[in-house]
Write an enzyme that holds these catalytic residues in place. Structure first.
Site, PDB file in Angstrom:
ATOM      1  N   HIS A  31       1.050  -1.183   0.051  1.00 30.15           N
ATOM      2  CA  HIS A  31       0.120   0.093  -0.018  1.00 30.15           C
ATOM      3  C   HIS A  31       0.810   1.367  -0.185  1.00 30.15           C
ATOM      4  O   HIS A  31       1.964   1.112   0.519  1.00 30.15           O
ATOM      5  CB  HIS A  31      -0.709  -0.072   1.256  1.00 30.15           C
ATOM      6  CG  HIS A  31      -0.226   0.109   2.644  1.00 30.15           C
ATOM      7  ND1 HIS A  31       0.487   1.218   2.969  1.00 30.15           N
ATOM      8  CD2 HIS A  31       0.360  -0.947   3.423  1.00 30.15           C
ATOM      9  CE1 HIS A  31       0.912   1.006   4.094  1.00 30.15           C
ATOM     10  NE2 HIS A  31       0.784  -0.272   4.417  1.00 30.15           N
ATOM     11  N   GLU A  91      -2.098  -7.648   7.469  1.00 29.39           N
ATOM     12  CA  GLU A  91      -0.987  -7.337   7.978  1.00 29.39           C
ATOM     13  C   GLU A  91      -0.746  -8.036   9.330  1.00 29.39           C
ATOM     14  O   GLU A  91      -1.402  -8.561   9.914  1.00 29.39           O
ATOM     15  CB  GLU A  91      -0.579  -5.826   8.242  1.00 29.39           C
ATOM     16  CG  GLU A  91       0.708  -5.467   8.627  1.00 29.39           C
ATOM     17  CD  GLU A  91       1.998  -5.841   8.083  1.00 29.39           C
ATOM     18  OE1 GLU A  91       2.037  -7.248   7.477  1.00 29.39           O
ATOM     19  OE2 GLU A  91       2.887  -5.064   7.533  1.00 29.39           O
TER      20      GLU A  91
END
Length: 194
Positions: free
Chosen positions: A10, A81
């Protein structure tokens, strides 16, 4: 068709900019992170993706959208994550004050995921990925991406310590000479120079 995995981290967030551990905190991209995501989209525009997978967290989904891949994206829970537990929002310096010599890839996080747990999760993801064909776009995060790179080539989670992933980077995982017995890393941590 030959499987090619396009792993994209990201774009920038306030915490990636400040060096704070960002695991499950669902924070958005900065204005710069949005620009990074658009530039990433320019880099991948010519690639036809057969599958688009994104972490359920906002920063990965925003990057996917801004890169032009949101229309066909599916949420992949195993791309979320690493769970930082008690270290969420802390910098390395903060953690070292309490725990000198700490290493995420060796020690894990109290109240979060440990290396053996993330290895099981990534191996489960890889089992699903190898059943796919064609080009697969994956929008994810730094630490999970680093573990994915390590486990893809059969290395332990700890190898991820040596595989840096900058924001809005592009890495390609594939097979050497299209031989599924030899997983390979074709490129790692590629960034736009503009």
């Amino acid at each position: 068709m030959t499987l090619r995995l396009y792993l994209m981290r990201h774009g920038e967030t306030e915490w990636s900019k400040s060096g704070q551990h960002t695991g499950r905190a669902d924070i958005q991209l900065t204005a710069n992170g949005e620009d990074e995501a658009r530039k990433l989209g320019e880099r991948i525009r010519s690639i036809e993706f057969d599958h688009v997978l994104a972490s359920p967290l906002k920063r990965a989904r925003q990057t996917c959208e801004l890169a032009g891949c949101g229309e066909h994206a599916k949420t992949e829970p195993d791309l979320i994550e690493w769970d930082n537990g008690e270290y969420e929002g802390h910098t390395h310096a903060d953690v070292f004050k309490q725990r000198p010599g700490w290493n995420l890839f060796r020690d894990g996080c109290p109240g979060g995921e440990m290396p053996d747990q993330i290895s099981v999760r990534v191996d489960r993801l890889i089992e699903r990925l190898i059943a796919l064909d064609g080009n697969v776009a994956m929008f994810a995060h730094s630490h999970i991406g680093r573990v994915l790179g390590a486990r893809w080539i059969g290395s332990p989670v700890q190898t991820g310590e040596h595989l840096i992933l900058n924001t809005a980077s592009l890495s390609v995982l594939c097979y050497q000479h299209e031989n599924s017995d030899v997983p390979a890393i074709e490129s790692w941590n590629g960034r736009s120079l503009s």
